[in-house]
Each structure stands twice: as C-alpha cells, then as structure tokens.
Design an enzyme around this catalytic site. Structure first.
Site, PDB file in Angstrom:
ATOM      1  N   CYS A 133      24.542 -26.419  27.417  1.00  0.00           N
ATOM      2  CA  CYS A 133      25.145 -25.525  26.421  1.00  0.00           C
ATOM      3  C   CYS A 133      26.593 -25.909  26.152  1.00  0.00           C
ATOM      4  O   CYS A 133      27.485 -25.610  26.952  1.00  0.00           O
ATOM      5  CB  CYS A 133      25.049 -24.084  26.905  1.00  0.00           C
ATOM      6  SG  CYS A 133      25.833 -22.914  25.790  1.00  0.00           S
ATOM      7  N   CYS A 136      29.107 -23.057  25.780  1.00  0.00           N
ATOM      8  CA  CYS A 136      29.440 -22.410  27.061  1.00  0.00           C
ATOM      9  C   CYS A 136      30.431 -23.258  27.853  1.00  0.00           C
ATOM     10  O   CYS A 136      31.375 -22.737  28.446  1.00  0.00           O
ATOM     11  CB  CYS A 136      28.205 -22.227  27.936  1.00  0.00           C
ATOM     12  SG  CYS A 136      26.750 -21.634  27.104  1.00  0.00           S
ATOM     13  N   ASP A 137      30.195 -24.543  27.916  1.00  0.00           N
ATOM     14  CA  ASP A 137      30.890 -25.368  28.909  1.00  0.00           C
ATOM     15  C   ASP A 137      31.835 -26.425  28.342  1.00  0.00           C
ATOM     16  O   ASP A 137      32.556 -27.068  29.098  1.00  0.00           O
ATOM     17  CB  ASP A 137      29.839 -26.075  29.793  1.00  0.00           C
ATOM     18  CG  ASP A 137      28.973 -25.065  30.545  1.00  0.00           C
ATOM     19  OD1 ASP A 137      29.506 -23.989  30.889  1.00  0.00           O
ATOM     20  OD2 ASP A 137      27.793 -25.342  30.774  1.00  0.00           O
TER      21      ASP A 137
END
Ligand code: NAP
Length: 311
Positions: A133, A136-137
């Site tokens: 993701c 997200c990261d």
C-alpha cells in the site's frame, strides 16, 4: 438457534464501525471477527493518515481501539471464521462450524486481500520494507530507492505517487506489455525518477532486518541479477474475500460485491437485509477511513431496514 437482530461478518475498519453504530442503536450486534481479526491494518506498521491520530498510530493499535469502542457499546464477538451462510430467506443463517446463528440482517465486511508474490522473504519482511500500500507506507521512504512490482494501473499510480518521496522508483513488470491504461503508463514513462525493468520477476527479497534488495530473473533470457532497493511495493492486484457468498450475493467480474451505490441505501446488496461495506465492495479507494465510513453507512441502512421490518 440463537437469534440476533444483526450479524456482522468481518472485523476491519468497516465491520467494527458498523458494530459501533449498530451497538449504539441498541441492535446488540454479533460480530464474527475471524481467526485473523482486524483486517489489512494488522499488517501495517504506522498509520499516519487516519484522522484523529496526529502523531500516527500502529495499524494493530488502531484496530484495538476500534474493537474496544465496539465492545464498550455491547457488541458481542466470536473469534472464529464463518463457515457457511444462507442469506436468501427473511431469516438469515450464519454458521460457524456446527453452531448456527439466525439474524434479520447481515452486514458483510470481509475485506480484500492484497495479492502477494508468494515469496518466503516477502512475508517475513512485510512492514519492514515490503508493502502492499503506497498511500499507507510511501512516506517512510523519503530519499530511498524502491521498486514497485506490477504492470497495471495500481503499479503505475503507486510508482508515480512514490516519486514524491523516493529518490528513485523501479517498476518491475513480468511482461513488456502493460495492462495499465496508456495515460497512466505515459505518466510513469515521463517521470524522470521512474525506470522500468521489463520481462522480469522478483525471485527473492533480500535483507535481514529490512529490505536491502531484490533478486530478479529475466523471463526472456533467464538471467538472474540483484537490484539494491530499500523497499518493495507489491501492486499485483487484490482479491475480495467473497468465496463464502458465491452464488448468493451478486459480484462484479473481479468478485467484488455489488452494492447499490448512488441509491438511498448505498450498502444494499441484491438480497434484502444483506448489506456490504469496506473493501469487499470497493476496489477503488481501499482506505481505512473510506472503509470505516462505509461501515457507518451499512449500519444506518441496517437500522432503517430493521425499522421497516418491525413496522
Ligand atoms: P491489475 O489490473 O489486475 O494488474 C495487476 C498487474 O500485476 C498486472 O500487470 C499483472 O501482470 C501483474 N501481476 C499479477 N500477478 C503477478 C505475479 N504473480 N507476479 C508478477 N506480476 C503479477 O490490478 P491493479 O493494477 O491493482 O488494478 C485493479 C483495477 O483497479 C483495474 O481495473 C484498474 O484499472 C483499477 N485501478 C484504476 C486506477 C485509476 O484509474 N486511477 C488506479 C488503480 C487501479 P500481467 O499484466 O502480466 O497479467
């Protein structure tokens, strides 16, 4: 057979939000959370884009907060996997092995699973350089070199997004033709930070504590090489967790449950009294906050449906 107003299947942000709302509406929900409870955030280290947590929060900690909040209002939990459902009649039946539960309404929030390459070191280094993701990261890869695996729109979009942070992004794709739309490929090609490595697949992920590189195999020549990277983003698609509902709930060609988006019961499925929320019905946004929002929608739709039943 135990009788309930509503049974929620799945315990990611969508299911737990549906639980908080239905519990606060005095519907005494039963949530069957699965043996691997908490959903995709359980494999995410730091979550920095969930509103309300200024300093960020670990994925598992965030899900523990969700769960505690649902519990506080009286949600009952069963930590097991649902083994069968019979949804078509007015009384829905949800089975967990030999136990059966009956409910007037069911909320499906079983999520989706990011497809992975299936390499041993890929799962070992998940959250430590391996991610599925980018939104997200990506932030954790400032000035780092990373690779994105895949040749679809997700791979192009994530690689382009990751150039905001990374100094260099390799797109590694197993063919020399792209599934991604031309415009997305063009954008990636024109980005000076992106380099393509085609006809290649990762054979291994290298690194002890964190990712230090990938071992690549060229599928045309058979040549094996090592590429030094700090991170590997896998963007080879997601699979919605809908096997349990096959033949009962309508799905699109990729297996996502079709909900009546745009209607005044947005989470409704093809079966009255069965509602769906979260990634199991969303291949587009796939964020914890959008899943939570759709869980709230499903709870409100359920509440209204149960009111009409009782009228
Ligand atoms: P996808 O279109 O199914 O593409 C998956 C990619 O991963 C393909 O290039 C595939 O290669 C590759 N792949 C699959 N399994 C692999 C494996 N085991 N090893 C190596 N490579 C593998 O999935 P997606 O990119 O996640 O997109 C899903 C849907 O969302 C699509 O309909 C897409 O258009 C849409 N989407 C749209 C946007 C946008 O418009 N902004 C953004 C993201 C996603 P092959 O090509 O060789 O099969």
């Amino acid at each position: 057979m135990e009788k309930r107003n509503v049974i929620i299947i799945g315990s990611g942000p969508a299911g737990l939000t549906a639980a908080i709302y239905t519990a606060r509406a005095n519907l005494e929900p039963l949530l069957i959370e699965g043996f691997q409870a908490g959903g995709q955030l359980m494999i995410t280290t730091e979550v920095e884009n969930y509103p309300g947590f200024k300093e960020g929060i670990n994925g598992p900690d965030l899900m523990a907060e969700f769960r505690a909040q649902a519990e506080r209002f009286g949600t009952e939990f069963i930590t097991a996997d649902v083994t069968a459902v019979e949804l078509s009649a007015d009384k829905k039946i949800v089975r967990v092995d030999d136990d059966a539960y009956e409910a007037d309404a069911v909320i499906v929030s079983t999520g989706a699973t990011a497809n992975l390459l299936g390499l041993e070191n890929e799962s070992r280094l998940m959250g430590r350089g391996v991610s599925a993701c980018a939104t997200c990261d990506g932030f954790f890869f400032k000035d780092k070199v990373i690779c994105v695996i895949g040749g679809g729109d997700s791979a192009m979009e994530e690689a382009t997004y990751l150039t905001r942070f990374a100094s260099k992004v390799y797109i590694i794709h197993r063919r020399d033709q792209f599934r991604a739309s031309k415009i997305m490929v063009k954008k990636a090609v024109e980005n000076p930070k992106i380099e393509f490595i085609l006809d290649s697949v990762p054979e291994d992920v290298l690194g002890e504590e964190r990712v230090s590189g990938v071992k690549l195999k060229n599928k045309k020549t058979g040549a094996v090489s090592e590429l030094t990277v700090d991170g590997m983003f896998v963007a080879i698609g997601h699979t919605p967790n809908t096997a349990l509902f096959a033949g009962q709930l309508d799905t699109d060609e990729k297996g996502y449950i079709i909900t009546k988006k745009g209607s005044n019961t947005q989470s409704a499925t093809n079966i009255p009294g069965v509602f769906a929320c979260g990634d199991v019905q969303d291949s587009l946004y796939r964020q914890a906050i959008t899943a939570a929002g759709s869980g709230c929608v499903a709870a409100i739709d359920t509440e209204r449906y149960l009111e009409t039943l009782h009228d």
